[in-house]
Design a protein around this motif. Structure first.
Motif, PDB file in Angstrom:
ATOM      1  N   VAL A   1       0.827  -1.214   0.000  1.00 53.22           N
ATOM      2  CA  VAL A   1       0.000   0.000   0.000  1.00 53.22           C
ATOM      3  C   VAL A   1       0.861   1.264   0.000  1.00 53.22           C
ATOM      4  O   VAL A   1       0.742   2.099  -0.914  1.00 53.22           O
ATOM      5  CB  VAL A   1      -0.995  -0.012   1.180  1.00 53.22           C
ATOM      6  N   PRO A   2       1.753   1.473   1.001  1.00 52.14           N
ATOM      7  CA  PRO A   2       2.599   2.675   0.942  1.00 52.14           C
ATOM      8  C   PRO A   2       3.508   2.700  -0.292  1.00 52.14           C
ATOM      9  O   PRO A   2       3.823   3.781  -0.807  1.00 52.14           O
ATOM     10  CB  PRO A   2       3.419   2.599   2.239  1.00 52.14           C
TER      11      PRO A   2
ATOM     12  N   GLU B   1      -3.358   7.241  -6.468  1.00 51.60           N
ATOM     13  CA  GLU B   1      -4.312   7.860  -5.549  1.00 51.60           C
ATOM     14  C   GLU B   1      -4.865   6.809  -4.586  1.00 51.60           C
ATOM     15  O   GLU B   1      -5.303   5.735  -5.025  1.00 51.60           O
ATOM     16  CB  GLU B   1      -5.464   8.497  -6.333  1.00 51.60           C
ATOM     17  N   PRO B   2      -4.867   7.102  -3.263  1.00 43.40           N
ATOM     18  CA  PRO B   2      -5.351   6.126  -2.285  1.00 43.40           C
ATOM     19  C   PRO B   2      -6.769   5.629  -2.567  1.00 43.40           C
ATOM     20  O   PRO B   2      -7.057   4.447  -2.411  1.00 43.40           O
ATOM     21  CB  PRO B   2      -5.283   6.893  -0.954  1.00 43.40           C
ATOM     22  N   PHE B   3      -7.679   6.508  -3.022  1.00 44.10           N
ATOM     23  CA  PHE B   3      -9.052   6.067  -3.255  1.00 44.10           C
ATOM     24  C   PHE B   3      -9.137   5.114  -4.452  1.00 44.10           C
ATOM     25  O   PHE B   3      -9.984   4.223  -4.494  1.00 44.10           O
ATOM     26  CB  PHE B   3      -9.985   7.275  -3.447  1.00 44.10           C
ATOM     27  N   LEU B   4      -8.222   5.272  -5.446  1.00 40.95           N
ATOM     28  CA  LEU B   4      -8.176   4.342  -6.582  1.00 40.95           C
ATOM     29  C   LEU B   4      -7.609   2.996  -6.154  1.00 40.95           C
ATOM     30  O   LEU B   4      -8.097   1.938  -6.567  1.00 40.95           O
ATOM     31  CB  LEU B   4      -7.338   4.927  -7.720  1.00 40.95           C
ATOM     32  N   LEU B   5      -6.583   3.055  -5.312  1.00 42.95           N
ATOM     33  CA  LEU B   5      -5.976   1.821  -4.807  1.00 42.95           C
ATOM     34  C   LEU B   5      -6.976   1.048  -3.954  1.00 42.95           C
ATOM     35  O   LEU B   5      -7.099  -0.185  -4.071  1.00 42.95           O
ATOM     36  CB  LEU B   5      -4.718   2.160  -3.999  1.00 42.95           C
TER      37      LEU B   5
ATOM     38  N   LEU C   1     -10.262  -2.626   5.578  1.00 38.96           N
ATOM     39  CA  LEU C   1      -8.927  -2.239   5.114  1.00 38.96           C
ATOM     40  C   LEU C   1      -9.012  -1.261   3.949  1.00 38.96           C
ATOM     41  O   LEU C   1      -8.193  -0.338   3.837  1.00 38.96           O
ATOM     42  CB  LEU C   1      -8.132  -3.484   4.700  1.00 38.96           C
ATOM     43  N   ARG C   2      -9.983  -1.435   3.066  1.00 37.94           N
ATOM     44  CA  ARG C   2     -10.140  -0.513   1.937  1.00 37.94           C
ATOM     45  C   ARG C   2     -10.441   0.908   2.449  1.00 37.94           C
ATOM     46  O   ARG C   2      -9.910   1.903   1.928  1.00 37.94           O
ATOM     47  CB  ARG C   2     -11.266  -0.980   1.019  1.00 37.94           C
ATOM     48  N   GLU C   3     -11.288   0.977   3.474  1.00 40.83           N
ATOM     49  CA  GLU C   3     -11.617   2.279   4.061  1.00 40.83           C
ATOM     50  C   GLU C   3     -10.379   2.917   4.686  1.00 40.83           C
ATOM     51  O   GLU C   3     -10.154   4.129   4.564  1.00 40.83           O
ATOM     52  CB  GLU C   3     -12.715   2.109   5.120  1.00 40.83           C
TER      53      GLU C   3
END
Length: 579
Positions: free
Chosen positions: A429-430, A438-442, A530-532
């Motif tokens: 993730v990092p 973009e975190p929301f796309l990931l 985890l997605r949130e």
């Protein structure tokens, strides 16, 4: 028998020593740590031949007494004197293509590999015996009778392989052609390749080493020297390999890549060849790929049943990202292709981008990345999206462009498989956010991340239980207590000591105690919680709480479980642990 006193046990059973003598030697061995054979000889309780015969019984190798025997010097010369002195091995008999080899220590696997190499090059079979120092020195004297003849033969070989300075320019092309097609060099290269395949090596290293050329094989992740050759033959061997792998013979200033395909019995082997210019020579490394071996099953790789259930469910999803992480040589590609093969079906279009293509799977469209012509992971991925794929495998996400394309491909209805280099499953993730994803796309695309390492498996032939030191066992028990019950319910952990095992070393495992490797892994299945958290910036404290509630085990915990199950050792757990 106690492994530490097995030699004494044999001498006692054969009546060569009595129980009082046994106890005295055993006590001195325990107090001083000196070898038992040295203590026995020092005490004059048995002579060297008697001790050597007992060693033969202990190692299950026949004993031979050669002192005073009539030995054919031509048979002795089957092994050159330098090799005999280095390997502490001599030839003393030949019967119908079988050469009898006497060794001071038949457990010296580097020496055994050298003799095996020579036997294949000269097309003879070997029978090993254990001999005493007296027998070894007796045979060494036989070389003196052939000293002049051997020296003359060596000079002839040098004349063929070493060009005189005055003739060098004139005969360079003619000599090179003669060398690379010459039977001796061709046979040496052929035997190097065959010996590596027979020894289950994953890589071959051929490199200058002082005044010699050293050939090393990587077996179960560990490099071992198998052969040493005269330095003057190094360039000839490199040239022969270049010819076989379609490289440029006259280019020695830049690295080159090539491929050799050879058939050994019923095996079709691909050798991925890489040359590297050094100060005054070139080094060759070859990766060995058995194309007939087929893609293994997840169970064969060592994955837990709980992991396999999750993987089977996740790879049936129509879109998203499935990532595998770990260092080079951790088995990522093998795991990836095992999982791809599970989805290989007529109703789906699977396309891959690889550098290089390692496994060939029928029904999968596999493309080789070629940076020199601009065919990169990023450009290849753009092209694949116009090929109506269902599943795309990208060999590695190395940069922001490839990462962004992979995420957008997953968003537009494709299932993406790829690899990354991070320490653990959470690290993906990092790492991807650092690539400007973009975190929301990931959060919307990532399904599963697996981190894995390869631990050496204990040799089943010489495997035995071990008792851990109290302080080490206490630490391991503390680690085991943190593992969810669902993963350890099958283990009996109520005994006085934890079940741990180790190989004591035998001829089959090259005296290492290990044979083969097993995957140790952690699997992160990204649920809604985890997605949130990814969308919120992935706060580590909250992430750890979520992981605990999901009953996720770490790579180290999986490795500890495999040690308790008898697959690997605690030493290997410590070696591969990332905590």
């Amino acid at each position: 028998m106690n492994n530490q006193t097995e030699l004494l046990d044999i001498l006692l059973e054969s009546g060569n020593i009595n129980e009082d003598q046994y106890r005295l030697i055993a006590k001195e061995h325990e107090e001083t740590g000196k070898p038992l054979d040295a203590l026995i000889l020092k005490s004059k309780l048995a002579d060297e031949e008697m001790v050597t015969k007992a060693k033969g019984v202990m190692m299950n190798v026949p004993y031979a007494d050669l002192v005073g025997k009539k030995i054919d010097v031509q048979v002795v010369n089957t092994i050159s004197r330098p090799v005999a002195e280095n390997a502490k091995a001599v030839a003393f008999d030949r019967q119908e293509g079988v050469i009898s080899i006497g060794m001071l220590d038949p457990r010296d696997m580097a020496a055994v590999q050298t003799i095996d190499f020579l036997s294949q090059a000269s097309n003879f079979k070997v029978k090993y015996f254990v001999i005493s120092t007296a027998s070894f020195n007796y045979i060494l004297k036989k070389y003196e009778e052939l000293g002049k003849e051997v020296a003359k033969a060596l000079e002839v070989a040098k004349e063929k392989l070493i060009t005189k300075p005055a003739e060098e320019a004139e005969k360079k092309e003619e000599k090179l052609e003669e060398i690379i097609k010459g039977a001796p060099v061709s046979r040496i290269v052929s035997v190097i390749l065959r010996h590596a395949v027979d020894g289950s090596a994953s890589d071959i290293h051929i490199e200058p080493f002082g005044e010699e050329t050293r050939v090393r094989y990587r077996v179960d992740g560990v490099l071992r020297t198998s052969l040493r050759l005269p330095k003057y033959i190094h360039s000839s061997i490199v040239s022969r390999i270049k010819v076989l792998s379609n490289m440029k013979l006259d280019e020695t200033r830049v690295p080159q890549d090539g491929r050799i395909r050879e058939t050994f019995g019923d095996k079709v082997i691909d050798f991925r060849v890489s040359t590297l210019p050094l100060q005054d020579a070139e080094k060759v490394v070859m990766r060995i790929l058995d194309t007939t071996k087929g893609v293994p099953l997840l169970e064969q790789l060592g994955f837990r049943s709980q992991y396999i259930d999750i993987i089977k469910k996740e790879i049936k999803k129509p879109h998203g990202m499935f990532l595998i992480t770990g260092p080079t040589g951790s088995g990522k590609s093998t795991t990836l292709f095992t999982i791809l093969n599970m989805r290989n079906d007529e109703v789906v279009n699977i396309s891959t981008l690889e550098d290089p293509v390692e496994y060939t799977i029928k029904g999968v469209n596999q493309s080789q990345i070629r940076h020199e012509v601009g065919f990169t992971f990023a450009s290849g991925l753009r092209a694949l999206l116009r090929q109506d794929p269902n599943i795309i495998m990208v060999g590695e996400i190395r940069d922001s462009e490839t990462g962004e394309l992979a995420v957008h491909a997953a968003l537009t209805g494709h299932l993406i498989f790829s690899t990354l280099h991070t320490n653990d499953a959470l690290g993906v993730v990092p790492r991807l956010i650092d690539m400007h994803i973009e975190p929301f796309l990931l959060a919307a695309t990532i399904n599963v991340a697996i981190a894995q390492r390869l631990a050496r498996k204990i040799c089943e032939r010489c495997k035995g239980p071990v008792v851990l030191p109290p302080e080490v066992e206490a630490k391991v028990r503390a680690d085991v207590a943190l593992i969810p019950d669902v993963y350890k319910a099958h283990l009996d952990l109520k005994g006085e000591h934890l079940p741990m095992y180790k190989g004591r070393g035998c001829l089959r495992c090259n005296d290492t105690g290990y044979s083969g490797r097993v995957a140790c892994a952690e699997l992160m299945n990204f649920n809604e919680e985890l997605r949130e958290l990814i969308s919120q910036g992935f706060p580590i404290d909250k992430v750890k709480g979520a992981i605990t509630r999901m009953n996720v085990i770490s790579l180290k915990q999986d490795a500890i479980l495999k040690a308790l199950e008898g697959s690997t050792t605690l030493e290997e757990v410590m070696r591969i642990s990332v905590e």
